[in-house]
Design an enzyme around this catalytic site. Structure first.
Site, PDB file in Angstrom:
ATOM      1  N   HIS A   1      -4.800 -38.745  -9.748  1.00  0.00           N
ATOM      2  CA  HIS A   1      -5.860 -37.818  -9.330  1.00  0.00           C
ATOM      3  C   HIS A   1      -5.373 -36.378  -9.447  1.00  0.00           C
ATOM      4  O   HIS A   1      -4.194 -36.083  -9.291  1.00  0.00           O
ATOM      5  CB  HIS A   1      -6.313 -38.110  -7.894  1.00  0.00           C
TER       6      HIS A   1
ATOM      7  N   HIS B   1      -5.769 -32.624  -7.878  1.00  0.00           N
ATOM      8  CA  HIS B   1      -6.236 -31.840  -6.725  1.00  0.00           C
ATOM      9  C   HIS B   1      -6.776 -30.496  -7.197  1.00  0.00           C
ATOM     10  O   HIS B   1      -6.162 -29.846  -8.054  1.00  0.00           O
ATOM     11  CB  HIS B   1      -5.081 -31.522  -5.774  1.00  0.00           C
TER      12      HIS B   1
END
Ligand code: AMP
Ligand code: ZN
Length: 139
Positions: A99, A101
């Site tokens: 992922h 950020h």
């Protein structure tokens, strides 16, 4: 992936505050933000590491992350943003579904990355390190 919290968000099994979705990626607000508006972009396909994310999907993550950064700045009156990706537990990765950020930043937000700055002993040490990396980039 059955026990992955982010796959569960993608499948709608657990709730998330979604802010963007297309055929490749989903973005939602981080549940424990560094600053309000802190968001995550994730690939819809489960990949533990960014290394195995296909180029088209990784490119989309970066593009969507940048767009979200600009949107958060404009919507919430921030000055800038950090894009951050942790790959591996030693790098701070807690959720093992890759992922990106998007961390909105204000000039006076009081958050510091604790970014140390080591020194190379010599120019030749730095050159040797570069050559080792270049050799691995070729295989
Ligand atoms: P990392 O340390 O890069 O693996 O970051 C994982 C991030 O996921 C952390 O910032 C968590 O606050 C965030 N997070 C974990 N669970 C959830 C969730 N259910 N919804 C939104 N964000 C989450
Ligand atoms: Zn997953």
């Amino acid at each position: 992936m059955r026990d992955c919290i982010f796959c569960k968000i993608i499948n709608g099994q657990i709730p998330a505050t979604k802010i963007y979705e297309d055929e490749l990626v989903v973005a939602f607000l981080d549940i424990a933000p560094i600053n309000p508006g802190h968001a995550l972009v994730i690939p819809k396909e489960h990949h533990e590491s960014c290394v195995t994310i296909p180029e088209e999907v990784a490119g989309r993550m970066f593009k969507v992350g940048s767009r979200i950064g600009v949107a958060i700045k404009r919507a919430l009156d921030y000055d800038g943003f950090n894009l951050h990706l942790a790959d591996g537990q030693c790098a701070g990765q807690v959720v093992m579904h890759g992922h990106l950020h998007i961390v909105p930043r204000g000039a006076q937000d009081g958050f510091h990355w604790n970014w140390r700055q080591k020194k190379y002993d010599s120019d030749s040490e730095r050159q040797e390190i570069a050559e080792k990396v270049i050799a691995k980039l070729k295989v």
